[in-house]
Design an enzyme around this catalytic site. Structure first.
Site, PDB file in Angstrom:
ATOM      1  N   HIS A 146      42.473 105.953  81.964  1.00 11.39           N
ATOM      2  CA  HIS A 146      42.552 107.408  81.495  1.00 11.39           C
ATOM      3  C   HIS A 146      41.753 107.231  80.141  1.00 11.39           C
ATOM      4  CE1 HIS A 146      46.416 107.157  83.737  1.00 11.39           C
ATOM      5  NE2 HIS A 146      45.858 107.916  84.449  1.00 11.39           N
ATOM      6  N   GLN A 196      36.189 106.694  88.783  1.00 11.12           N
ATOM      7  CA  GLN A 196      35.631 106.290  90.147  1.00 11.12           C
ATOM      8  C   GLN A 196      36.917 105.447  90.943  1.00 11.12           C
ATOM      9  OE1 GLN A 196      32.234 103.179  90.073  1.00 11.12           O
ATOM     10  NE2 GLN A 196      33.301 102.556  91.957  1.00 11.12           N
ATOM     11  N   LYS A 197      37.586 104.911  90.233  1.00 14.24           N
ATOM     12  CA  LYS A 197      38.999 104.577  90.975  1.00 14.24           C
ATOM     13  C   LYS A 197      39.410 105.292  92.114  1.00 14.24           C
ATOM     14  CE  LYS A 197      43.178 102.297  91.207  1.00 14.24           C
ATOM     15  NZ  LYS A 197      43.952 103.314  91.140  1.00 14.24           N
ATOM     16  N   ASP A 198      39.335 106.518  91.850  1.00 14.39           N
ATOM     17  CA  ASP A 198      39.713 107.444  93.051  1.00 14.39           C
ATOM     18  C   ASP A 198      38.363 107.919  93.677  1.00 14.39           C
ATOM     19  OD1 ASP A 198      42.719 108.049  92.776  1.00 14.39           O
ATOM     20  OD2 ASP A 198      41.899 107.656  91.015  1.00 14.39           O
TER      21      ASP A 198
HETATM   22  P1  AMP Z   1      45.913 109.770  87.700  1.00 14.12           P
HETATM   23  O1  AMP Z   1      46.767 109.773  86.642  1.00 14.12           O
HETATM   24  O2  AMP Z   1      46.253 108.341  88.331  1.00 14.12           O
HETATM   25  O3  AMP Z   1      45.899 110.737  88.593  1.00 14.12           O
HETATM   26  O4  AMP Z   1      44.525 109.514  87.304  1.00 14.12           O
HETATM   27  C1  AMP Z   1      43.745 110.389  86.269  1.00 14.12           C
HETATM   28  C2  AMP Z   1      42.378 110.059  86.286  1.00 14.12           C
HETATM   29  O5  AMP Z   1      42.197 108.804  85.779  1.00 14.12           O
HETATM   30  C3  AMP Z   1      41.799 109.915  87.348  1.00 14.12           C
HETATM   31  O6  AMP Z   1      40.214 110.784  87.524  1.00 14.12           O
HETATM   32  C4  AMP Z   1      41.443 108.676  87.880  1.00 14.12           C
HETATM   33  O7  AMP Z   1      40.354 108.424  88.603  1.00 14.12           O
HETATM   34  C5  AMP Z   1      41.373 108.123  86.592  1.00 14.12           C
HETATM   35  N1  AMP Z   1      41.726 106.836  86.735  1.00 14.12           N
HETATM   36  C6  AMP Z   1      42.819 106.060  86.972  1.00 14.12           C
HETATM   37  N2  AMP Z   1      42.766 104.701  86.879  1.00 14.12           N
HETATM   38  C7  AMP Z   1      41.634 104.410  86.375  1.00 14.12           C
HETATM   39  C8  AMP Z   1      40.919 103.230  86.003  1.00 14.12           C
HETATM   40  N3  AMP Z   1      41.420 101.903  86.339  1.00 14.12           N
HETATM   41  N4  AMP Z   1      39.674 103.182  85.676  1.00 14.12           N
HETATM   42  C9  AMP Z   1      39.045 104.557  85.224  1.00 14.12           C
HETATM   43  N5  AMP Z   1      39.744 105.828  85.784  1.00 14.12           N
HETATM   44  C10 AMP Z   1      40.794 105.630  86.155  1.00 14.12           C
END
Ligand code: AMP
Length: 280
Positions: free
Chosen positions: A37, A149-151
């Protein structure tokens, strides 16, 4: 760093900042922040945002029945400190009631890119994602928003939504941040026992193996590779949810894995569903 709980207050503030000519970035998250994040905040800074708004909201609408909405990890205090340290200028911490009126009845649905992969396994998930992002985009009206890019599928779905609904917001994508072990960082990693964490390394292990092979031989038959990966995951006590090789833009399955193709894995380690991907 400013804190907002009320969407209307944030909207008012963001409008004013925009009128002053300041470049605004939005980083949408579900909180329990990790280095992945924070890399999005760093990317927003690097792109020249004067205001970086981080939203921390566990969006109930994107969780299906039986999924982990209730137990999803939350730590607002830590998130606040991390955002401030990383250089965010505002944090948005709305309550579900602030975001969804009791009688809310409008949703945003992407009907093509969201049908396969995670969309097929998590019915309604991308409807929830698109709806909350449409709301966040309307509240903040940022010049750009940063996603990981993870998602991978989420990024493509959001880009399509922005294009088709004329949001006029640039979507920036940041690379996957990993633990030293190679495991993609995720708030859900906190669910993993040490053994489950060890087993989970097979996910990125498999993706790296495919990339190395393609580098050597140019291309590989997708069906065979998918089968081999599924076997490799099972051998490491993981339960594959899907193993797919798709076109980077259309997300349609491809027959040959070669440069530019995206290989995606969703797999359970114990009860925890993990996702990862690699652009070959
Ligand atoms: P989340 O809190 O899991 O919904 O993720 C919020 C944002 O952070 C989304 O755009 C995800 O793709 C990004 N994100 C989550 N994990 C990673 C990671 N390991 N590397 C890069 N971006 C991430």
């Amino acid at each position: 760093m400013l804190t907002f709980n009320d969407p209307a207050k944030l909207q008012q503030w963001a409008r004013l900042r925009r009128m002053k000519g300041e470049k605004i970035a939005l980083v949408p998250t579900m909180g329990y922040l990790h280095e992945g994040h924070l890399s999005l905040i760093a990317a927003a800074k690097k792109k020249g945002a004067k205001q970086i708004v981080v939203s921390v909201f566990v969006n109930p609408v994107q969780f299906g029945p039986g999924e982990d909405y209730e137990k999803y990890p939350r730590d607002e205090k830590a998130d606040f400190a991390k955002c401030r340290k990383a250089g965010a200028t505002a944090i948005f911490l709305p309550s579900p009631r602030m975001m969804y009126m009791d009688d809310h009845s409008v949703y945003v649905n992407e009907e093509s890119l969201s049908t396969g992969l995670c969309g097929a396994r998590r019915p309604g998930h991308f409807r929830g994602v698109c709806t909350v992002l449409a709301k966040l985009f309307n509240i903040v009206n940022p010049h750009f928003a940063v996603f990981g890019q993870k998602d991978y599928q989420q990024v493509q779905v959001v880009k399509r939504m922005v294009r088709d609904l004329n949001f006029g917001i640039e979507i920036a994508v940041a690379p996957i941040v990993r633990e030293e072990s190679g495991l993609a960082m995720s708030s859900r990693n906190t669910y993993l026992s040490p053994v489950e964490q060890q087993n989970a390394l097979a996910i990125y292990g498999a993706l790296k193996m495919v990339r190395a092979k393609v580098r050597k031989v140019g291309k590989l038959p997708a069906a065979t590779v998918r089968r081999q990966i599924a076997q490799f995951l099972a051998k490491n006590s993981l339960k594959p949810d899907y193993v797919e090789a798709v076109d980077a833009e259309t997300l349609q399955p491809v027959e040959a894995i070669k440069k530019g193709v995206v290989v995606l894995i969703a797999a359970y380690s114990g009860k925890t569903r993990l996702i990862d991907n690699i652009i070959i």
